[in-house]
Scaffold this motif. Sequence first.
Motif, PDB file in Angstrom:
ATOM      1  N   ARG A   7      -7.220  10.572 -38.580  1.00 67.25           N
ATOM      2  CA  ARG A   7      -7.945  11.778 -38.979  1.00 67.25           C
ATOM      3  C   ARG A   7      -7.120  13.046 -38.732  1.00 67.25           C
ATOM      4  N   MET A  51     -14.277  11.058 -31.420  1.00 67.57           N
ATOM      5  CA  MET A  51     -13.777  11.940 -32.475  1.00 67.57           C
ATOM      6  C   MET A  51     -14.321  13.357 -32.316  1.00 67.57           C
ATOM      7  N   GLN A  55      -8.730   6.007 -35.202  1.00 65.88           N
ATOM      8  CA  GLN A  55      -9.419   6.970 -36.059  1.00 65.88           C
ATOM      9  C   GLN A  55      -9.008   8.409 -35.745  1.00 65.88           C
ATOM     10  N   ILE A  56      -8.827   8.732 -34.466  1.00 65.69           N
ATOM     11  CA  ILE A  56      -8.387  10.091 -34.115  1.00 65.69           C
ATOM     12  C   ILE A  56      -6.988  10.343 -34.659  1.00 65.69           C
ATOM     13  N   ASP A 102     -12.026  16.717 -31.457  1.00 66.87           N
ATOM     14  CA  ASP A 102     -12.058  17.962 -32.226  1.00 66.87           C
ATOM     15  C   ASP A 102     -12.274  19.162 -31.303  1.00 66.87           C
ATOM     16  N   SER A 153      -4.262  22.572 -37.763  1.00 68.99           N
ATOM     17  CA  SER A 153      -3.596  21.551 -38.567  1.00 68.99           C
ATOM     18  C   SER A 153      -2.149  21.919 -38.873  1.00 68.99           C
ATOM     19  N   VAL A 181     -18.843  14.624 -37.637  1.00 67.73           N
ATOM     20  CA  VAL A 181     -17.882  13.637 -38.131  1.00 67.73           C
ATOM     21  C   VAL A 181     -18.152  13.392 -39.609  1.00 67.73           C
ATOM     22  N   GLU A 182     -17.101  13.351 -40.416  1.00 65.00           N
ATOM     23  CA  GLU A 182     -17.248  13.143 -41.855  1.00 65.00           C
ATOM     24  C   GLU A 182     -17.872  11.771 -42.162  1.00 65.00           C
ATOM     25  N   THR A 216     -17.319   3.371 -38.184  1.00 68.44           N
ATOM     26  CA  THR A 216     -17.091   3.465 -36.747  1.00 68.44           C
ATOM     27  C   THR A 216     -18.390   3.353 -35.964  1.00 68.44           C
ATOM     28  N   ARG A 262     -17.223   9.494 -44.340  1.00 68.47           N
ATOM     29  CA  ARG A 262     -16.343   8.346 -44.560  1.00 68.47           C
ATOM     30  C   ARG A 262     -15.890   7.717 -43.249  1.00 68.47           C
ATOM     31  N   TYR A 263     -15.870   8.510 -42.162  1.00 65.98           N
ATOM     32  CA  TYR A 263     -15.531   7.955 -40.861  1.00 65.98           C
ATOM     33  C   TYR A 263     -16.762   7.392 -40.156  1.00 65.98           C
TER      34      TYR A 263
END
Length: 415
Positions: free
Chosen positions: A155, A82, A151-152, A86, A96, A66-67, A74, A69-70
């Motif tokens: 994101r 998350m 968040q999902i 993915d 994407s 997970v990045e 969280t 920034r997230y």
Amino acid sequence: MSPRQDRRPVVTGIGVVAPNGVGADAFWKSTREGISVLDHITREGCDHMPVRVAGEVRGFDPESLVEERYLVQTDRFTHFAMAAADMALADARITSGDYSDSPFAVGVVTAAGSGGGEFGQRELQRLWGQGSRYVGPYQSIAWFYAASTGQISIRGGFKGPCGVVASDEAGGLDALAHAARAIGRGTDAVVIGAAEAPLAPYSLVCQLGYRELSTNEDPERAYRPFTSAASGFVPAEGGAMLVVEEESAARRRGAAVRAVVAGHAATFTGASRWEESREGLAQAIRGALAEARCAPEEIDVVFADALGIPDADRAEALALADALGTHGRRVPVTAPKAGTGRAYCGAPVLDTAAAVLALQDGVVPPTPNVFDVCHELEVVTGRPRPAELRTALVLSRGLMGSNAALVLRHGANTR
């Protein structure tokens, strides 16, 4: 708008973060063999609790999944969700670009029972220990039940129908029903599931009022549903996310159809009223069968709720007999969660993931730590049982009284 009958919801992707494995392959390998991973709780601050055994997720590195920034905004339960989302999207081979031209065609639905307890506890400690200026700005959202859905969605850029189900542990199955009905109303895909992280000190304290919680200190004996030694359940963290798509849209993409979400129904019978849950669970089973247009004898395997309380286990066995007739005493029954613990809303989604994989592999996984079944059920124990599986029934009950049943059909099944 009523769901269209010609829009069939199918599972195309599975992502798992569970005590017995991160990733669907690792999870299924352990589940298929009936490996128990229950052990003493090692989380900091929990060593003085009367609950000593749980299913902890190990080998999970959120920083690599997970990045940053997230991560900072969280809680652990959202990190699980998350990461699992993915995995599910990758498993479904959704990139994407697949829905970039139609972001409103993809929704997100999660279920949650405890929210972000670890994050909330940390910020409250800062409030009382250092003052309000030391409380981070994300305290207002990280603990919230809807955090994983939000968040999902953000994101992934998914702007279709989104929501969170807070209907007790059975909410994991109810979320699947929401996804299936969104598909029927025109949505092409829904990322759905649940993940929980209830092993922080504050979260565990909140659970101590559950009389169904086991305080047995032996990992091999703490959670033994359907036996004379049943003394409650043990908690667990983790969960699963699935990708549910409209069948024709999935096939146009060339996606593999893993299973069909055929039927669901839910009832409510009240907190800890386990004798009454017999009637409620039976009614949910009948409703799910009716929606799936499925005869009782078509059920090839049952993934049981398996609470581990004698009254609740007896009620579940009787509910199966009530709803399935004599077939309810002969159909193979399994409860993989006996080896991982109950991850609250995440538990029935993990069972659903296991059911999909069981349908694919043609094998019923055994129930760990269970050998001496004392109810009129064909509980699979010891070793995995090969079987021709076309239809699975997944059951769930919550401590506050929700009951749910889900019917899944093999992905190769036709209408």
